[in-house]
Design an enzyme around this catalytic site. Structure first.
Site, PDB file in Angstrom:
ATOM      1  N   GLY A 187       0.814  -1.203   0.000  1.00 48.82           N
ATOM      2  CA  GLY A 187       0.000   0.000   0.000  1.00 48.82           C
ATOM      3  C   GLY A 187       0.850   1.256   0.000  1.00 48.82           C
ATOM      4  O   GLY A 187       1.939   1.269  -0.565  1.00 48.82           O
ATOM      5  N   LEU A 188       0.355   2.300   0.651  1.00 50.64           N
ATOM      6  CA  LEU A 188       1.038   3.591   0.705  1.00 50.64           C
ATOM      7  C   LEU A 188       1.361   4.111  -0.682  1.00 50.64           C
ATOM      8  O   LEU A 188       2.465   4.562  -0.962  1.00 50.64           O
ATOM      9  CB  LEU A 188       2.328   3.498   1.535  1.00 50.64           C
ATOM     10  CG  LEU A 188       2.136   3.340   3.026  1.00 50.64           C
ATOM     11  CD1 LEU A 188       3.470   3.252   3.716  1.00 50.64           C
ATOM     12  CD2 LEU A 188       1.341   4.506   3.596  1.00 50.64           C
ATOM     13  N   CYS A 189       0.410   3.953  -1.595  1.00 47.12           N
ATOM     14  CA  CYS A 189       0.649   4.545  -2.906  1.00 47.12           C
ATOM     15  C   CYS A 189      -0.621   5.241  -3.380  1.00 47.12           C
ATOM     16  O   CYS A 189      -1.044   5.081  -4.514  1.00 47.12           O
ATOM     17  CB  CYS A 189       1.151   3.522  -3.915  1.00 47.12           C
ATOM     18  SG  CYS A 189       0.333   1.944  -3.825  1.00 47.12           S
ATOM     19  N   GLY A 190      -1.234   5.998  -2.492  1.00 48.31           N
ATOM     20  CA  GLY A 190      -2.372   6.811  -2.873  1.00 48.31           C
ATOM     21  C   GLY A 190      -3.550   5.965  -3.331  1.00 48.31           C
ATOM     22  O   GLY A 190      -3.815   4.911  -2.771  1.00 48.31           O
ATOM     23  N   PHE A 201      -3.886   4.228  -5.933  1.00 45.77           N
ATOM     24  CA  PHE A 201      -3.510   3.235  -6.947  1.00 45.77           C
ATOM     25  C   PHE A 201      -4.325   1.949  -6.850  1.00 45.77           C
ATOM     26  O   PHE A 201      -4.969   1.522  -7.800  1.00 45.77           O
ATOM     27  CB  PHE A 201      -2.016   2.934  -6.793  1.00 45.77           C
ATOM     28  CG  PHE A 201      -1.496   1.884  -7.715  1.00 45.77           C
ATOM     29  CD1 PHE A 201      -1.137   2.202  -9.012  1.00 45.77           C
ATOM     30  CD2 PHE A 201      -1.357   0.575  -7.290  1.00 45.77           C
ATOM     31  CE1 PHE A 201      -0.659   1.234  -9.864  1.00 45.77           C
ATOM     32  CE2 PHE A 201      -0.884  -0.391  -8.135  1.00 45.77           C
ATOM     33  CZ  PHE A 201      -0.534  -0.065  -9.419  1.00 45.77           C
TER      34      PHE A 201
END
Lengths: 295, 133
Positions: A89-92, A94
């Site tokens: 995760g941690l990709c907005g 996406f």
């Protein structure tokens, strides 16, 4: 009002967060460059394969002997979805964007009375879809892009898809993935893999007399029988490459935002901290002065 | 100067070669064929083997390909290869190791799909050996 000590702790924790997010941004940026190069390097192959296939398919369309991968099974009762997301995760937005798109597609198909099966590539996709459609998910692939997307990994998924098709387990296969446009823009794309959508241009040029007549070795059917499964692998591979580049791009911009937000927050907190400190000093002074005056 | 043919060798991960050549010999599935400029358009499958690139009447580059497809038109020859290695970069020991590994994989394979893949790998490795000797 928070005490001075609390504020100090808060500021230092936000500073640590900022360090992490800015490091992640840097990592994503360097991975993005590599992924982007890989995605661009893979394009010539995909383009040429499409050209060949367009040529071949154009001349085979409507003929009785056309392979099933091209002509379809004649029904569209069972749909297979390949959902390509990231493992992390941690990709907005996406992963959620892909998942939302897939969820809408599944709902539409189910509303139309079709049966849906799902293959998840990437752990996040499974996590997001399993709440609503746990029973539809057949298999999840993880870690396919950990060391950069490779053709072997894509081929593994393709073999699964092909063996399911041969066993008659689905009629139409669609892949949902993020197409890379730029570091800040990714477009969720649905692409039909099976049956192969014949490009409109190729189908039209077939009528024109000017079309080059190809000789085929061993035969049209023979080549098609080889080329179509390869094309499935290739399409999945390019989706994997695009997805990988998009993931890094999305993470980079998400982390850039996070870093900027952390900076803003530090500024605000520092302001509050300084005001509180000044207020405390002033208060102490007043106490001393009024104490001295009272004497 | 003689006419040249635009030769392109592409693998899934990159465009390996794109250059004008005098002639290329491609190992087609029904026998090797040489492609010269003005060749009639054709499509062929490629078996594992060696592509020879000719410049000025002599072989200048030999590349091993592990199967794929070739498209020839009057001005262009495109080979889509699954794997391509310059012959000079192949070593007999590495290939032998690959063959052994592939044979072991065939022994261990219990599903038809795995078996087919292992057989394919053996064929590729054997073709590599043949190309080296």
């Amino acid at each position: 009002m928070a005490s001075l000590k609390d504020l100090r702790a808060r500021i230092s924790s936000v500073k640590n967060t900022r360090k992490i997010t800015s490091a992640m941004k840097m990592v994503a940026a360097s991975k993005l460059r590599r992924a982007q190069e890989a995605a661009e390097a893979g394009r010539p192959y995909a383009e040429r394969m499409e050209r060949m296939l367009g040529n071949l398919a154009g001349s085979m369309v409507g003929q009785a002997g056309a392979p099933k991968l091209l002509a379809g099974t004649g029904k569209d009762a069972v749909h297979l979805l390949v959902v390509m997301t990231a493992d992390r995760g941690l990709c907005g937005g996406f992963n959620t964007n892909v998942a939302r798109n897939a969820r809408n597609l599944i709902k539409d198909l189910q509303a139309a009375g079709k049966q849906v099966k799902v293959l998840c590539v990437g752990r996040k996709g499974r996590d997001l879809l399993k709440r609503d459609f746990a029973s539809l998910i057949l298999q999840t692939y993880e870690g396919l892009t950990r060391r950069g997307a490779t053709f072997e990994n894509a081929d593994m998924v393709a073999q699964k898809v092909l063996s399911m098709f041969d066993a008659g387990e689905f009629d139409v296969c669609t892949v949902v993935y993020n197409k890379f446009q730029s570091a800040i823009a990714q477009v969720v794309t649905r692409q039909q893999l099976v049956p192969f959508p014949v490009p409109a241009v190729a189908a039209n040029t077939n009528d024109a007399a000017g079309k080059a007549l190809y000789e085929y070795e061993p035969s049209e059917e023979g080549i098609l029988a080889d080329l179509l499964p390869k094309n499935v692998s290739m399409q999945l591979f390019s989706a994997l490459l695009e997805g990988d580049a998009s993931e890094q791009g999305a993470r980079m911009s998400a982390m850039d935002n996070a870093t900027r937000n952390a900076g803003d927050m530090i500024n605000k907190l520092t302001l509050v901290y300084n005001r509180t400190r000044q207020a405390a000093i002033t208060k102490e002074l007043i106490e001393i002065i009024s104490g001295a005056e009272a004497l | 100067m003689a006419e040249t043919l635009e030769f392109e060798l592409v693998s899934p991960s990159k465009l390996l070669i794109s250059q004008p050549v005098e002639m290329v010999v491609v190992p087609g599935s029904e026998g090797n064929f040489g492609a010269l400029p003005q060749h009639a358009p054709m499509l062929s499958t490629v078996r594992p083997g060696v592509i020879d690139i000719y410049q000025k009447g002599a072989v200048v580059n030999r590349i091993f390909v592990a199967g794929g497809f070739a498209e020839v038109t009057e001005t262009r020859c495109t080979v889509l290869a699954e794997e391509a290695v310059p012959l000079a970069d192949l070593s007999r020991d590495a290939v032998q190791a690959r063959l052994t590994a592939a044979r072991e994989a065939l022994q261990e394979a219990d599903q038809p799909l795995e078996k087919a893949q292992a057989k394919n790998r053996i064929a590729v490795a054997e073709a590599m050996l043949a190309a080296l000797s």
